[in-house]
Design a protein around this motif. Sequence first.
Motif, PDB file in Angstrom:
ATOM      1  N   GLN A 212      68.862 -44.348  61.792  1.00  0.00           N
ATOM      2  CA  GLN A 212      68.034 -43.031  61.795  1.00  0.00           C
ATOM      3  C   GLN A 212      67.609 -42.819  63.197  1.00  0.00           C
ATOM      4  OE1 GLN A 212      65.012 -44.137  58.643  1.00  0.00           O
ATOM      5  NE2 GLN A 212      63.742 -42.688  60.292  1.00  0.00           N
ATOM      6  N   THR A 213      67.348 -41.633  63.528  1.00  0.00           N
ATOM      7  CA  THR A 213      66.718 -41.233  64.820  1.00  0.00           C
ATOM      8  C   THR A 213      65.924 -40.154  64.669  1.00  0.00           C
ATOM      9  OG1 THR A 213      67.159 -40.755  67.136  1.00  0.00           O
ATOM     10  CG2 THR A 213      68.687 -39.769  65.389  1.00  0.00           C
ATOM     11  N   SER A 214      64.915 -39.987  65.572  1.00  0.00           N
ATOM     12  CA  SER A 214      63.892 -38.693  65.675  1.00  0.00           C
ATOM     13  C   SER A 214      64.543 -37.793  66.679  1.00  0.00           C
ATOM     14  CB  SER A 214      62.492 -39.183  65.757  1.00  0.00           C
ATOM     15  OG  SER A 214      62.318 -39.936  67.022  1.00  0.00           O
TER      16      SER A 214
ATOM     17  N   SER B   9      66.764 -34.842  68.338  1.00  0.00           N
ATOM     18  CA  SER B   9      67.215 -33.635  67.688  1.00  0.00           C
ATOM     19  C   SER B   9      68.952 -33.671  68.199  1.00  0.00           C
ATOM     20  CB  SER B   9      66.792 -32.474  68.364  1.00  0.00           C
ATOM     21  OG  SER B   9      67.708 -31.313  67.871  1.00  0.00           O
TER      22      SER B   9
ATOM     23  N   TRP C  23      66.099 -32.687  60.717  1.00  0.00           N
ATOM     24  CA  TRP C  23      64.753 -33.361  61.138  1.00  0.00           C
ATOM     25  C   TRP C  23      65.108 -34.794  61.203  1.00  0.00           C
ATOM     26  CZ3 TRP C  23      65.158 -29.452  57.296  1.00  0.00           C
ATOM     27  CH2 TRP C  23      64.755 -28.087  57.846  1.00  0.00           C
ATOM     28  N   THR C  24      65.761 -35.283  60.413  1.00  0.00           N
ATOM     29  CA  THR C  24      66.092 -36.805  60.389  1.00  0.00           C
ATOM     30  C   THR C  24      67.316 -37.129  60.104  1.00  0.00           C
ATOM     31  OG1 THR C  24      63.837 -37.061  59.484  1.00  0.00           O
ATOM     32  CG2 THR C  24      65.292 -39.003  59.552  1.00  0.00           C
TER      33      THR C  24
END
Length: 247
Positions: free
Chosen positions: A204-206, A208, A165-166
């Motif tokens: 970080q990224t959102s 997928s 998810w993260t």
Amino acid sequence: MNLFWICLSFLFLSVVELVGADNGGWDTAHATFYGDMGGGETIGGACGYSDLFLQIYGLKTTALSTALFNRGLTCGACFEIQCFNDPQWCAPGSITVTATNFCPLNDSKPTGNWCNPPLKHFDLSMPMFVKITRDYHAGIVPVQFHRVTCNRKGGIKFEMLGSQWTPFVTVFNVAGAGDVRAVSVKAEGGGWTAMIRNWGQIWQTSESLVGRGVSFSVTTSDGRTVQSWNVVPRNWRFGQIFEGNQF
């Protein structure tokens, strides 16, 4: 004053300016050490590097005071440091270290804490400290320092962390300027997306990323950018480290 003397004066001033600028941007600070000759703690830190030996840097590292740490933006930068102006303790030569941690300030102790702003301070591993001093009993010494190019073996490394998810990525082993200012990610089948700095050099990224090949674009503080296409295969797992291109 005739034209000859005017020209000669201008030439002299130009030479003085060049000599003044030829010191490579040396600045002054103080340095001390942590740990023992084994190096002390090499796991974790305010830059997000999980294991300094696994992540190339080893003991050639330093924690920075607030004035130099720049809220983590300086993580990964390289400094040449030499002891000066202390004949009793200074040894000849210099060291080159990478910024990997933060030397915390102490608001309750406004004086006597070398890491409080506006002081510039390096907290070195003991093996690095004794390379520029005659003995670790020196405790703390005045130093000269300047930023230098980071020389690295191999490509930029990307450690895959977080969850589906993260997703998080630790970016390390960066040559050139060393300090990463922007990272973009491209998952297979998608476009480029800017990542957010979580802390230090953890991004970080959102998006997928699980089950998809991944590419990264890395930009350092000098404005240079390098892209690593498909550096992460589809079957990647969290905890794995992948090697991309280098500056």
